[in-house]
Write an enzyme that holds these catalytic residues in place. Structure first.
Site, PDB file in Angstrom:
ATOM      1  N   SER A 133      -7.631   0.511   3.368  1.00 12.99           N
ATOM      2  CA  SER A 133      -8.118   0.070   2.159  1.00 12.99           C
ATOM      3  C   SER A 133      -9.352  -0.867   2.259  1.00 12.99           C
ATOM      4  CB  SER A 133      -6.775  -0.575   1.301  1.00 12.99           C
ATOM      5  OG  SER A 133      -7.504  -1.169  -0.056  1.00 12.99           O
ATOM      6  N   ASN A 167      -6.465   4.220  -7.127  1.00  7.58           N
ATOM      7  CA  ASN A 167      -7.643   4.685  -6.613  1.00  7.58           C
ATOM      8  C   ASN A 167      -8.515   5.104  -7.645  1.00  7.58           C
ATOM      9  OD1 ASN A 167      -9.396   4.871  -4.370  1.00  7.58           O
ATOM     10  ND2 ASN A 167      -8.539   6.934  -3.864  1.00  7.58           N
ATOM     11  N   THR A 190      -9.686  -0.028  -9.918  1.00  4.82           N
ATOM     12  CA  THR A 190      -8.670  -0.671  -9.129  1.00  4.82           C
ATOM     13  C   THR A 190      -8.715  -2.015 -10.278  1.00  4.82           C
ATOM     14  OG1 THR A 190      -9.277   0.176  -7.145  1.00  4.82           O
ATOM     15  CG2 THR A 190      -8.595  -2.004  -6.917  1.00  4.82           C
ATOM     16  N   ARG A 224       0.951  -1.025  -0.103  1.00  4.81           N
ATOM     17  CA  ARG A 224       0.077   0.101  -0.023  1.00  4.81           C
ATOM     18  C   ARG A 224       0.886   1.394  -0.177  1.00  4.81           C
ATOM     19  NH1 ARG A 224      -5.126   1.593  -1.169  1.00  4.81           N
ATOM     20  NH2 ARG A 224      -6.134   2.678   0.503  1.00  4.81           N
ATOM     21  N   THR A 240      -4.197  -0.714  -7.232  1.00  2.00           N
ATOM     22  CA  THR A 240      -4.901   0.523  -7.691  1.00  2.00           C
ATOM     23  C   THR A 240      -4.251   1.677  -7.864  1.00  2.00           C
ATOM     24  OG1 THR A 240      -7.029   1.324  -7.111  1.00  2.00           O
ATOM     25  CG2 THR A 240      -5.643   1.094  -5.243  1.00  2.00           C
ATOM     26  N   GLY A 297     -13.455  -1.658  -6.808  1.00  2.00           N
ATOM     27  CA  GLY A 297     -14.787  -1.097  -6.809  1.00  2.00           C
ATOM     28  C   GLY A 297     -14.943  -0.602  -5.230  1.00  2.00           C
ATOM     29  N   GLY A 298     -13.701   0.202  -4.866  1.00  2.00           N
ATOM     30  CA  GLY A 298     -13.974   0.848  -3.447  1.00  2.00           C
ATOM     31  C   GLY A 298     -14.454  -0.296  -2.405  1.00  2.00           C
ATOM     32  N   ASP A 316      -8.288   7.905   0.512  1.00  2.00           N
ATOM     33  CA  ASP A 316      -8.728   6.699   1.330  1.00  2.00           C
ATOM     34  C   ASP A 316      -8.434   7.072   2.752  1.00  2.00           C
ATOM     35  OD1 ASP A 316      -9.784   5.333  -0.742  1.00  2.00           O
ATOM     36  OD2 ASP A 316      -8.027   3.784  -0.725  1.00  2.00           O
TER      37      ASP A 316
HETATM   38  O1  DON Z   1      -7.917   0.708  -1.628  1.00  2.00           O
HETATM   39  C1  DON Z   1      -9.108   0.981  -1.670  1.00  2.00           C
HETATM   40  O2  DON Z   1     -10.174   0.453  -0.928  1.00  2.00           O
HETATM   41  C2  DON Z   1      -9.614   1.794  -2.984  1.00  2.00           C
HETATM   42  N1  DON Z   1      -8.512   2.869  -3.091  1.00  2.00           N
HETATM   43  C3  DON Z   1     -10.034   1.162  -3.957  1.00  2.00           C
HETATM   44  C4  DON Z   1     -10.468   1.814  -5.099  1.00  2.00           C
HETATM   45  C5  DON Z   1     -11.189   1.168  -6.004  1.00  2.00           C
HETATM   46  O3  DON Z   1     -11.399   0.147  -5.870  1.00  2.00           O
HETATM   47  C6  DON Z   1     -11.644   1.996  -7.087  1.00  2.00           C
HETATM   48  N2  DON Z   1     -12.375   1.397  -8.094  1.00  2.00           N
HETATM   49  N3  DON Z   1     -12.406   0.536  -9.019  1.00  2.00           N
END
Ligand code: DON
Length: 621
Positions: A503, A452, A432, A163, A450, A525-526, A474
């Site tokens: 994350s 982000n 991501t 990370r 990712t 997907g966040g 984040d």
């Molecule tokens: O680490 C995380 O949870 C976010 N930065 C992930 C971002 C993300 O998945 C964006 N979309 N696909």
């Protein structure tokens, strides 16, 4: 329980067809591979091939999982309401020995090619990761970070945290305006980036668990950057969406030539990125963290008012962490601990759900209600208690304990939704990328990486040839205020120099009750990463769906705040939505929830399924 074996025609045929395609695509590389292998590994400590477990190729039919096609079909029928965008009962890609599933065909092929040369799953994962940095510029990266979950054939497990970290000059309130309101500086531009971890992480994973030198596994990526590849339609679409972001920074000439987004079908060459990758392959991660690439990165930061310094880069270290290992109905999950919340939150939710045996059928109001209520409780804990363990005390044992989950399950009213304070979520950027790998030796790797947001902060490292992440968003940039995923998080995840931002990435490996590697999965997907990964596992383990159906089934999401149960458009029947409203849920529709890429053991081999919503690609042999 498991997916039926493939019919004799389509999947086998497509594997054979790909085999020929691969052979011709990569044949010119053989000499380069040989040469770079002789040149030695850039990782310095590249292990000898004897690190490869001395086990014969795993033939999955040695231990077939029980198949119940009738149950699988019934589960899918209930879960796929009329009007849902996918049909149940479609086939997965079948492979007898090994498989890579990622968002790009060329990246999946890069991993498979490395395994065909004798590489293991970690060699293949690193090859795929670097190939994604070339072929999937909005999310694949060397300017971002990620997490990797590994299970070796001999049962060893490992999780690597690469990370990003907050630069030393980062401050708690750096993204707030004079009124204490969040600005967009945590998402766009020079201040939005954490110190990248991808290059150090991939090199570290290779050095510890791989068998090949860095230069050899990077060869496909270098070639793709130097010689170019055909732009796919969705890459062109992504660039079009982002041209306003990209156009503000140095990447515009390459990605938006003449002010236009790249068109599908053009051959896209990235000479600066090829040079950077070549430097990494030759000199190892030092090239990125201390050498010429670091110079370009810091020069770009200075040009735009960014705060990442040479000292930040030199000080970056990936961290091996003890995996989160938990169980769900006799299956073992190996997944990611903090600095990702993914493993804890997924396991906590599953532990809560385990108290309801069996769960109501997929697609029913009762099921959506229980999943939503369990997620609500886990996300309340996630948002207030999880952060970088180097900076805050994370109550990991409590949150993952079955006893605690039982007490949370006891609070759930089967007929009524509980409440969390309302909040309005922002838009959800989707960028991501997750990839899953199994090799012929029985090793498995799940990786999520990712920038982000799509194309990260938009900042382009001139000379280096890559985009920088906007991972600083984040953090709880303003504790109590929502970030771009609508996540409202607490002090534990506030900005501090050197800290990793929390994350949701959840690369996960599932082992079946007999101890056999069963499934490799994860998503982009966040916060929906956590729910989608969990739901795919539930669809297979709880509901007995095939992998294709488990991936295509409509998805749900709840993250406590905003207090709403989200479902994919037409993913629940009108009657189910009415029942959920009657129970007191605020329901919300989303076009698509998450992007997953998964592998499942089946009789005689593996099923691989790329994300049907956006077109992931499974390649195997
Ligand atoms: O680490 C995380 O949870 C976010 N930065 C992930 C971002 C993300 O998945 C964006 N979309 N696909």
């Amino acid at each position: 329980m498991t997916a039926p074996p493939p019919p004799a025609d389509s999947p086998e045929d497509s594997v054979t067809a790909r085999r020929f395609a691969l052979h011709s695509t990569f044949a010119p590389l053989a000499a380069a591979f040989a040469l770079s292998a002789c040149a030695g590994g850039a990782a310095g400590t590249a292990p000898s091939p004897s690190n490869r477990p001395p086990v014969p190729p795993v033939r999955a039919d040695a231990l077939p999982r029980p198949v119940d096609p009738v149950r699988a079909a019934a589960a899918a029928k209930g879960a796929f309401p009329p009007g849902w965008r996918f049909e149940p009962g479609t086939e997965a890609t079948f492979a007898e020995h090994a498989m890579v599933v990622s968002v790009r065909q060329l990246a999946s092929e890069a991993g498979v090619e490395i395994m065909k040369q004798g590489g293991n799953a970690v060699d293949a994962a690193v090859a795929t990761g670097f190939a994604l940095a070339v072929t999937s510029s909005s999310n694949g990266n060397i300017g971002g970070g990620g997490f990797m979950t590994i299970r070796m054939a001999d049962g060893r497990t490992a999780t690597l945290d690469y990370r990003e970290t907050a630069p030393a000059a980062a401050t708690r309130n750096m993204y707030l305006d004079a009124d204490g309101k969040l600005t967009n500086k945590s998402t766009v531009g020079y201040l939005a980036s954490g110190v990248p971890g991808s290059v150090a992480g991939m090199a570290e994973a290779l050095a510890k668990y791989g068998t090949m030198p860095l230069a050899r596994v990077m060869a496909p990526a270098i070639r793709l950057a130097r010689e170019g590849y055909m732009v796919e339609r969705d890459t062109s679409r992504g660039a079009a969406q982002c041209s306003r972001l990209i156009a503000q920074f140095g990447g515009k000439d390459l990605f938006c030539p003449g002010g236009e987004a790249l068109k599908g079908g053009t051959v896209f060459k990235q000479p600066d990125l090829a040079r950077s990758l070549n430097l990494i392959a030759t000199d190892g991660p030092k090239a990125f963290y201390e050498g010429a690439i670091a110079d370009s990165l810091v020069a770009e930061m200075k040009r735009g008012g960014g705060i990442i310094t040479k000292a930040d880069l030199k000080g970056y270290k990936p961290v091996w962490r003890t995996p989160i290992i938990g169980t769900y109905r006799g299956h073992t999950l190996i997944t990611m601990p903090p600095a990702s919340s993914g493993g804890i939150t997924m396991l906590q939710t599953l532990n809560i759900l385990e108290n309801f045996a069996p769960l109501p059928p997929a697609g029913s109001a009762g099921y959506a209600h229980l999943v939503g209520e369990a997620l609500r409780r886990s996300f309340i804990d996630r948002n207030s208690k999880l952060g970088d363990p180097a900076f805050v005390k994370v109550p990991m044992d409590q949150l993952t304990s079955k006893t605690y989950a039982k007490s949370l399950a006891a609070q759930i009213d089967k007929a009524h939704a509980s409440k969390t304070p309302a909040f309005n979520a922002g838009p959800e950027p989707e960028h991501t990328t997750h990839y899953s790998v199994v090799d012929p030796y029985g090793n498995a790797v799940a990786t999520t990486t990712t920038l982000n947001g799509s194309y990260g902060s938009g900042v382009w490292i001139r000379g280096g040839g890559f985009f920088m992440n906007n991972e600083m968003d984040d953090f709880a940039a303003a504790p109590g205020q929502a970030n771009m995923f609508g996540l409202v998080q607490g002090e534990v995840n506030a900005i501090q120099p050197g800290k990793r931002m929390l994350s949701a990435m959840s690369p996960t490996i599932v082992v079946d009750p007999r101890g056999q590697l069963m499934m490799v999965t994860g998503a982009a997907g966040g916060p929906t990463i956590i729910t989608a990964t969990m739901e795919i596992i539930l669809n297979v383990v709880e509901h007995g769906m095939t992998l294709a159906d488990a991936m295509k089934a409509p998805r749900l999401h709840h993250q406590a705040l905003p207090d709403e149960l989200a479902y994919e458009t037409r993913g629940l029947s009108g009657a189910v939505v009415d029942s959920l409203k009657a129970m007191g849920h605020t329901v919300a529709t989303r076009g698509s929830l998450a992007t997953a890429n998964s592998i499942l053991r089946v009789k005689g081999g593996w099923h691989g399924v790329g994300e049907p919503r956006s077109g992931g690609v499974a390649v195997g042999y």
